[in-house]
Design a protein around this motif. Structure first.
Motif, PDB file in Angstrom:
ATOM      1  N   LYS A   1     -25.184   8.133  -2.671  1.00  0.00           N
ATOM      2  CA  LYS A   1     -23.747   8.394  -2.493  1.00  0.00           C
ATOM      3  C   LYS A   1     -23.397   8.534  -1.014  1.00  0.00           C
ATOM      4  CE  LYS A   1     -23.128  10.743  -6.916  1.00  0.00           C
ATOM      5  NZ  LYS A   1     -22.866  12.046  -7.556  1.00  0.00           N
TER       6      LYS A   1
ATOM      7  N   LEU B   1     -25.014   7.272   1.537  1.00  0.00           N
ATOM      8  CA  LEU B   1     -25.129   5.950   2.156  1.00  0.00           C
ATOM      9  C   LEU B   1     -23.895   5.113   1.865  1.00  0.00           C
ATOM     10  CD1 LEU B   1     -26.780   3.828   3.704  1.00  0.00           C
ATOM     11  CD2 LEU B   1     -27.772   3.167   1.516  1.00  0.00           C
ATOM     12  N   ALA B   2     -23.408   5.161   0.640  1.00  0.00           N
ATOM     13  CA  ALA B   2     -22.206   4.402   0.282  1.00  0.00           C
ATOM     14  C   ALA B   2     -21.007   4.892   1.089  1.00  0.00           C
ATOM     15  CB  ALA B   2     -21.934   4.528  -1.221  1.00  0.00           C
ATOM     16  N   SER B   3     -20.861   6.210   1.234  1.00  0.00           N
ATOM     17  CA  SER B   3     -19.744   6.753   2.005  1.00  0.00           C
ATOM     18  C   SER B   3     -19.845   6.378   3.477  1.00  0.00           C
ATOM     19  CB  SER B   3     -19.694   8.275   1.873  1.00  0.00           C
ATOM     20  OG  SER B   3     -19.353   8.633   0.562  1.00  0.00           O
ATOM     21  N   VAL B   4     -21.036   6.485   4.035  1.00  0.00           N
ATOM     22  CA  VAL B   4     -21.218   6.133   5.451  1.00  0.00           C
ATOM     23  C   VAL B   4     -20.950   4.645   5.668  1.00  0.00           C
ATOM     24  CG1 VAL B   4     -22.969   5.934   7.274  1.00  0.00           C
ATOM     25  CG2 VAL B   4     -22.770   8.041   5.970  1.00  0.00           C
ATOM     26  N   THR B   5     -21.336   3.821   4.718  1.00  0.00           N
ATOM     27  CA  THR B   5     -21.075   2.384   4.822  1.00  0.00           C
ATOM     28  C   THR B   5     -19.578   2.106   4.814  1.00  0.00           C
ATOM     29  OG1 THR B   5     -23.166   1.914   3.715  1.00  0.00           O
ATOM     30  CG2 THR B   5     -21.547   0.143   3.764  1.00  0.00           C
ATOM     31  N   VAL B   6     -18.842   2.794   3.939  1.00  0.00           N
ATOM     32  CA  VAL B   6     -17.390   2.628   3.899  1.00  0.00           C
ATOM     33  C   VAL B   6     -16.774   3.093   5.221  1.00  0.00           C
ATOM     34  CG1 VAL B   6     -15.278   3.501   2.807  1.00  0.00           C
ATOM     35  CG2 VAL B   6     -17.177   2.749   1.391  1.00  0.00           C
TER      36      VAL B   6
ATOM     37  N   ARG C   1     -18.191   3.169   8.152  1.00  0.00           N
ATOM     38  CA  ARG C   1     -18.525   2.186   9.182  1.00  0.00           C
ATOM     39  C   ARG C   1     -17.605   0.974   9.097  1.00  0.00           C
ATOM     40  NH1 ARG C   1     -23.472  -0.926   7.934  1.00  0.00           N
ATOM     41  NH2 ARG C   1     -21.866  -2.086   6.889  1.00  0.00           N
ATOM     42  N   ASP C   2     -17.389   0.469   7.883  1.00  0.00           N
ATOM     43  CA  ASP C   2     -16.512  -0.685   7.708  1.00  0.00           C
ATOM     44  C   ASP C   2     -15.083  -0.376   8.150  1.00  0.00           C
ATOM     45  OD1 ASP C   2     -18.677  -2.060   6.724  1.00  0.00           O
ATOM     46  OD2 ASP C   2     -18.107  -1.830   4.608  1.00  0.00           O
TER      47      ASP C   2
ATOM     48  N   SER D   1     -14.194   1.857  10.351  1.00  0.00           N
ATOM     49  CA  SER D   1     -14.203   1.971  11.814  1.00  0.00           C
ATOM     50  C   SER D   1     -14.195   0.600  12.473  1.00  0.00           C
ATOM     51  CB  SER D   1     -15.423   2.764  12.281  1.00  0.00           C
ATOM     52  OG  SER D   1     -15.390   4.065  11.782  1.00  0.00           O
ATOM     53  N   GLU D   2     -14.970  -0.329  11.930  1.00  0.00           N
ATOM     54  CA  GLU D   2     -15.002  -1.674  12.503  1.00  0.00           C
ATOM     55  C   GLU D   2     -13.640  -2.355  12.378  1.00  0.00           C
ATOM     56  OE1 GLU D   2     -18.237  -3.553  10.452  1.00  0.00           O
ATOM     57  OE2 GLU D   2     -19.747  -2.624  11.754  1.00  0.00           O
TER      58      GLU D   2
END
Length: 129
Positions: free
Chosen positions: A52, A54-59, A61-62, A64-65
């Protein structure tokens, strides 16, 4: 001991094969097995939590990009706006007296556009950082 070194581990294994270890002789071995099962359940729970996170951090990051991309586009637009104000401020006198209000209004507008152009240029640089 008169055992050669390369056979030593085999010899030791044979000697201690019949002895019970502390796990087999421990009266609390059932409790230990239960604790191990609980610990493995905790590990599975932690894996789920990490998934969970990792999924939140990935979101994040996206997002932020995309935010950076939009900010760069906004900085570019502000720079274009500044350039257009500079072009207008660099225009010469107008042809008709009506549009220039006896020649005084256009020069004041050009001064204002020069100031705004510089402000938008600075703003563009700040946003671009």
């Amino acid at each position: 001991m008169t055992v050669e070194v390369h056979d030593f581990h085999i010899h030791m294994k044979d000697k201690f094969k019949t002895l019970l270890d502390e796990f087999v002789t421990n009266p609390d071995k059932d409790r230990i097995e239960t604790e191990l099962n609980v610990a493995s359940g905790d590990v599975n729970g932690m894996k789920g939590e990490l998934g969970k996170m990792l999924a939140s951090v990935t979101v994040l990051r996206d997002l932020s990009e995309r935010w950076v991309a939009r900010t760069k586009a906004q900085a570019y637009d502000l720079q274009l706006y500044s350039n257009e104000l500079s072009v207008l401020a660099g225009e010469g006198q107008t042809v008709s007296a009506w549009s220039s209000h006896k020649g005084d209004a256009w020069s004041k507008l050009r001064e204002g556009m020069r100031g705004l152009s510089a402000q938008f240029s600075n703003l563009s640089e700040r946003v671009g950082r």
